[in-house]
Design a protein around this motif. Structure first.
Motif, PDB file in Angstrom:
ATOM      1  N   THR A 224      -4.479   4.927  -8.403  1.00 25.48           N
ATOM      2  CA  THR A 224      -4.689   5.582  -9.700  1.00 25.48           C
ATOM      3  C   THR A 224      -3.412   5.561 -10.540  1.00 25.48           C
ATOM      4  OG1 THR A 224      -4.234   7.719  -8.631  1.00 25.48           O
ATOM      5  CG2 THR A 224      -6.538   7.079  -8.887  1.00 25.48           C
ATOM      6  N   SER A 225      -2.271   5.766  -9.894  1.00 26.92           N
ATOM      7  CA  SER A 225      -0.992   5.739 -10.613  1.00 26.92           C
ATOM      8  C   SER A 225      -0.695   4.330 -11.120  1.00 26.92           C
ATOM      9  CB  SER A 225       0.136   6.222  -9.713  1.00 26.92           C
ATOM     10  OG  SER A 225      -0.093   7.547  -9.290  1.00 26.92           O
TER      11      SER A 225
ATOM     12  N   GLU B 293      -0.240   5.514  -5.123  1.00 25.35           N
ATOM     13  CA  GLU B 293      -1.690   5.464  -5.180  1.00 25.35           C
ATOM     14  C   GLU B 293      -2.163   4.480  -6.251  1.00 25.35           C
ATOM     15  OE1 GLU B 293      -3.793   7.011  -3.204  1.00 25.35           O
ATOM     16  OE2 GLU B 293      -2.176   7.992  -2.071  1.00 25.35           O
TER      17      GLU B 293
ATOM     18  N   LYS C 203     -13.457   6.983  -8.422  1.00 25.72           N
ATOM     19  CA  LYS C 203     -14.019   5.974  -7.538  1.00 25.72           C
ATOM     20  C   LYS C 203     -15.210   5.306  -8.199  1.00 25.72           C
ATOM     21  CE  LYS C 203     -17.324   8.753  -4.858  1.00 25.72           C
ATOM     22  NZ  LYS C 203     -18.468   7.836  -4.968  1.00 25.72           N
TER      23      LYS C 203
ATOM     24  N   GLU D 187       0.809  -1.214   0.000  1.00 23.71           N
ATOM     25  CA  GLU D 187       0.000   0.000   0.000  1.00 23.71           C
ATOM     26  C   GLU D 187       0.847   1.270   0.000  1.00 23.71           C
ATOM     27  OE1 GLU D 187      -2.659  -0.225   3.265  1.00 23.71           O
ATOM     28  OE2 GLU D 187      -3.998  -1.695   2.303  1.00 23.71           O
TER      29      GLU D 187
END
Length: 282
Positions: free
Chosen positions: A68-69, A66, A129, A62
């Motif tokens: 998204t990346s 992120e 999201k 984690e």
């Protein structure tokens, strides 16, 4: 937008020229140093596709950026990797293991493109999201509130939009009717949006002429601005209706896509390993 189309055209022309050099001019072979390195780079990129699902499921990862990346990288690698491997193969296959590896890769790439298309219908934006029915209903109510001024001028517009909403949500359809509705609903929504926008423009022009009798002239800039705001509201409202009706279907399709895409990815991994071993042994 024009720059995007120009850049896309230039890149397509460049790619076409490179394909011509490889296929027609035979600039290199798959076994040459250049061909080998292209295959190695493409294979490593395809192997790195496994990092994204690992990042999603392993908590210890984690801290490594992120999601998204990671998703952006997954999308880029899923296109660039197969492209490099195609150039490695010089767009030909000369062995059974090579054909299996190539077709497996194409299945993964096509599956990924389909998945991206479905993904955009169940998430807010390409990297946003996941949408819920509450999110879509909230957008629908917001669009409905923004349309009040248009409804006052032309009450029949609200009647037509509400009729479209009721028809879109009509229950007790057969499986064939549901499929037809899913396929055609967005198009029908755009048709009614264009029709309603045309009526809204007429109503705004009529209102502007009425106001001009008191003010002495028509404020064309205000009419244009009001029309653009009304058009934006109408299109957003119709889009929200379509999204609300289709969301559950897109979610089911996204789940089914996962069941297909993951086995394809493992098939690619196994066939790629077999191909690499076969190439180095023989």
């Amino acid at each position: 937008m024009a720059l995007v189309w120009i850049a896309g055209g230039v890149l397509s022309a460049l790619l076409g020229w490179l394909v011509w050099l490889v296929v027609v001019e035979q600039a290199y072979t798959a076994g040459s140093d250049l061909g080998y390195n292209l295959g190695l780079a493409g294979g490593l990129l395809m192997l790195s596709l496994l990092l994204y699902p690992l990042r999603k499921r392993v908590r210890a990862l984690e801290r490594l950026g992120e999601m998204t990346s990671w998703f952006k990288y997954h999308m880029v690698a899923g296109v660039l990797g197969p492209l490099l491997i195609m150039f490695h193969s010089t767009f030909q296959t000369h062995s059974m293991n090579g054909r299996v590896a190539l077709y497996s890769m194409l299945l993964v790439m096509i599956s990924g493109l389909v998945g991206r298309f479905v993904y955009r219908h169940v998430h807010r934006g390409l990297y946003g999201k996941r949408l819920t029915l509450e999110d879509v209903e909230r957008e629908l109510n917001k669009s409905n509130d923004n349309m009040r001024s248009v409804f006052v001028m032309r009450p029949d517009i609200e009647v037509r939009l509400q009729a479209f909403r009721r028809e879109a949500n009509a229950p007790n359809r057969s499986a064939l009717q549901k499929t037809w509705q899913f396929v055609t609903l967005r198009h029908r929504g755009r048709v009614i949006a264009r029709s309603v926008c045309a009526d809204a423009r007429k109503a705004l022009r009529k209102q502007a002429k009425t106001d001009a009798k008191a003010e002495g002239e028509v404020n064309r800039m205000a009419v244009r601005l009001n029309y653009l705001l009304a058009k934006q509201g109408i299109e957003a409202y119709v889009e929200a209706i379509v999204d609300a009706v289709q969301l559950s279907v897109w979610e089911k399709l996204f789940s089914l896509w996962h069941l297909v895409h993951v086995p394809f990815l493992y098939l690619l991994l196994v066939s790629g390993i077999v191909h690499v071993i076969a190439v180095h042994m023989y």
